[in-house]
Design a protein around this motif. Structure first.
Motif, PDB file in Angstrom:
ATOM      1  N   ALA A   1      -7.881  -1.733  -3.787  1.00 13.57           N
ATOM      2  CA  ALA A   1      -8.047  -0.625  -4.727  1.00 13.57           C
ATOM      3  C   ALA A   1      -8.870   0.499  -4.107  1.00 13.57           C
ATOM      4  O   ALA A   1      -8.551   1.683  -4.283  1.00 13.57           O
ATOM      5  N   ALA A   2      -9.926   0.139  -3.366  1.00 11.18           N
ATOM      6  CA  ALA A   2     -10.780   1.148  -2.740  1.00 11.18           C
ATOM      7  C   ALA A   2      -9.994   1.976  -1.725  1.00 11.18           C
ATOM      8  O   ALA A   2     -10.111   3.211  -1.684  1.00 11.18           O
ATOM      9  N   ILE A   3      -9.191   1.310  -0.907  1.00 10.98           N
ATOM     10  CA  ILE A   3      -8.392   2.023   0.091  1.00 10.98           C
ATOM     11  C   ILE A   3      -7.385   2.940  -0.589  1.00 10.98           C
ATOM     12  O   ILE A   3      -7.178   4.089  -0.174  1.00 10.98           O
TER      13      ILE A   3
ATOM     14  N   PHE B   1       0.831  -1.204   0.000  1.00 16.19           N
ATOM     15  CA  PHE B   1       0.000   0.000   0.000  1.00 16.19           C
ATOM     16  C   PHE B   1       0.863   1.250   0.000  1.00 16.19           C
ATOM     17  O   PHE B   1       0.580   2.217  -0.729  1.00 16.19           O
ATOM     18  N   THR B   2       1.909   1.265   0.814  1.00 13.88           N
ATOM     19  CA  THR B   2       2.777   2.440   0.908  1.00 13.88           C
ATOM     20  C   THR B   2       3.433   2.759  -0.419  1.00 13.88           C
ATOM     21  O   THR B   2       3.430   3.913  -0.870  1.00 13.88           O
ATOM     22  N   VAL B   3       3.989   1.751  -1.073  1.00 17.45           N
ATOM     23  CA  VAL B   3       4.690   1.967  -2.345  1.00 17.45           C
ATOM     24  C   VAL B   3       3.734   2.501  -3.412  1.00 17.45           C
ATOM     25  O   VAL B   3       4.003   3.514  -4.065  1.00 17.45           O
ATOM     26  N   ILE B   4       2.594   1.835  -3.571  1.00 20.28           N
ATOM     27  CA  ILE B   4       1.659   2.222  -4.636  1.00 20.28           C
ATOM     28  C   ILE B   4       1.043   3.587  -4.365  1.00 20.28           C
ATOM     29  O   ILE B   4       0.971   4.450  -5.258  1.00 20.28           O
TER      30      ILE B   4
ATOM     31  N   ILE C   1       6.357   7.721   5.397  1.00 23.04           N
ATOM     32  CA  ILE C   1       6.215   7.440   6.823  1.00 23.04           C
ATOM     33  C   ILE C   1       4.751   7.442   7.228  1.00 23.04           C
ATOM     34  O   ILE C   1       4.285   6.558   7.960  1.00 23.04           O
ATOM     35  N   SER C   2       4.004   8.432   6.745  1.00 26.00           N
ATOM     36  CA  SER C   2       2.586   8.515   7.094  1.00 26.00           C
ATOM     37  C   SER C   2       1.800   7.336   6.527  1.00 26.00           C
ATOM     38  O   SER C   2       0.934   6.770   7.214  1.00 26.00           O
ATOM     39  N   SER C   3       2.076   6.941   5.291  1.00 25.28           N
ATOM     40  CA  SER C   3       1.366   5.822   4.680  1.00 25.28           C
ATOM     41  C   SER C   3       1.687   4.515   5.393  1.00 25.28           C
ATOM     42  O   SER C   3       0.817   3.654   5.549  1.00 25.28           O
ATOM     43  N   PHE C   4       2.928   4.357   5.818  1.00 28.80           N
ATOM     44  CA  PHE C   4       3.317   3.128   6.508  1.00 28.80           C
ATOM     45  C   PHE C   4       2.602   2.994   7.851  1.00 28.80           C
ATOM     46  O   PHE C   4       2.367   1.882   8.326  1.00 28.80           O
TER      47      PHE C   4
END
Length: 294
Positions: free
Chosen positions: A160-162, A76-79, A225-228
């Motif tokens: 995908a929704a998230i 999720f973080t990368v994408i 950092i925030s996404s992780f």
């Protein structure tokens, strides 16, 4: 006022900030790390905590659910960061141009960022609803789909929704950071490039981007950092489902700590999240330093 008094006055003004840092950041981090070395459960908290050393960390690396949560979080973080950076740059380039209605366009771009994350998650959960959601309705009306898309109940579609909801919410933040970088690029460089015959694409990749690379790295670091550490959006949108396929590492740590009452193991998971965030910050800081030296 002499130099010594100025120095003492400076330290005096730092005291409130130092107290806030100690009580709201330093102590909670220290206490979490310390708890991670103990076997402690809320159900048996009266019996006291037992020191177990690295047992919680050994158990963590044997935990398949932890690896599943970590894999989802990294993916999720990368994408999401890639999409937010690219779309945010496009929005920043639009906001950096002078045209009629510029203020209205900027306001429209920034609106999603002003909405609280929980409210945003609830809004998207209604929009992604399989039977009555407006997204499926519009796709069906446009003859793009025949059957409703299971945005929340299917593993692939839930991811995908998230991602869509997070990108929509966070692109304005990236746009502002990148817009500040665009403002630092001297117009003299662009004029010189235009005289040399460079087109818009060449000016962007050979003049604009190299001159704002440090700001791009800082913006990507903040978002990575925030996404992780994402929690609230997923909690509201999918609650980690279906079948824990969208449960982030932070959600898994919170679940063990608060829901199951496994304080020691939850603290170990939280410590892992903290250490990875520090590692990400360190890597990006080294990248910024190397770019500045060049």
């Amino acid at each position: 006022m002499n130099g010594k008094k100025r120095l003492m006055m400076g330290y005096l003004f730092l005291i409130p900030a130092a107290l806030v840092f100690v009580f709201l950041i330093a102590y909670p981090v220290f206490n979490t790390v310390r708890t991670s070395f103990y076997a402690s459960r809320i159900q048996t908290i009266r019996d006291g905590a037992k020191f177990v050393g690295l047992d919680n960390y050994v158990e963590m690396f044997r935990d398949t659910d932890m690896w599943t949560s970590l894999a989802f979080t990294v993916k999720f973080t990368v994408i999401s960061v890639i999409l937010e950076t690219v779309i945010g740059m496009v929005c920043a380039l639009i906001m950096n141009r002078n045209f009629r209605g510029q203020g209205l366009v900027r306001a429209m771009i920034l609106v999603p960022w002003c909405i609280p994350t929980v409210v945003s998650g609830l809004m998207w959960s209604y929009m992604f609803a399989e039977s009555y959601g407006i997204i499926n309705y519009l796709l069906s009306a446009a003859h793009v789909i025949k059957d409703p898309v299971p945005w929340i109940t299917d593993k692939g579609w839930a991811f995908a929704a998230i991602t869509i909801a997070d990108v929509w919410k966070t692109v304005p933040y990236m746009s502002l950071l990148l817009l500040s970088g665009l403002k630092t690029v001297s117009s003299d460089y662009l004029e010189a490039a235009a005289i040399d015959g460079a087109n818009s694409v060449q000016k962007f990749f050979r003049v604009v981007l190299p001159n704002m690379k440090n700001i791009v790295l800082v913006a990507v670091m903040f978002r990575t950092i925030s996404s992780f550490r994402i929690y609230d959006l997923i909690k509201v949108l999918t609650d980690g489902g279906p079948q824990n396929s969208t449960k982030s590492l932070t959600m898994y740590a919170m679940e063990n700590y608060f829901t199951y009452g496994n304080l020691g193991y939850g603290a170990a998971l939280a410590t892992l999240t903290f250490l990875v965030s520090l590692l990400i910050a360190g890597l990006f800081q080294d990248g910024v330093k190397s770019k500045m030296e060049v």
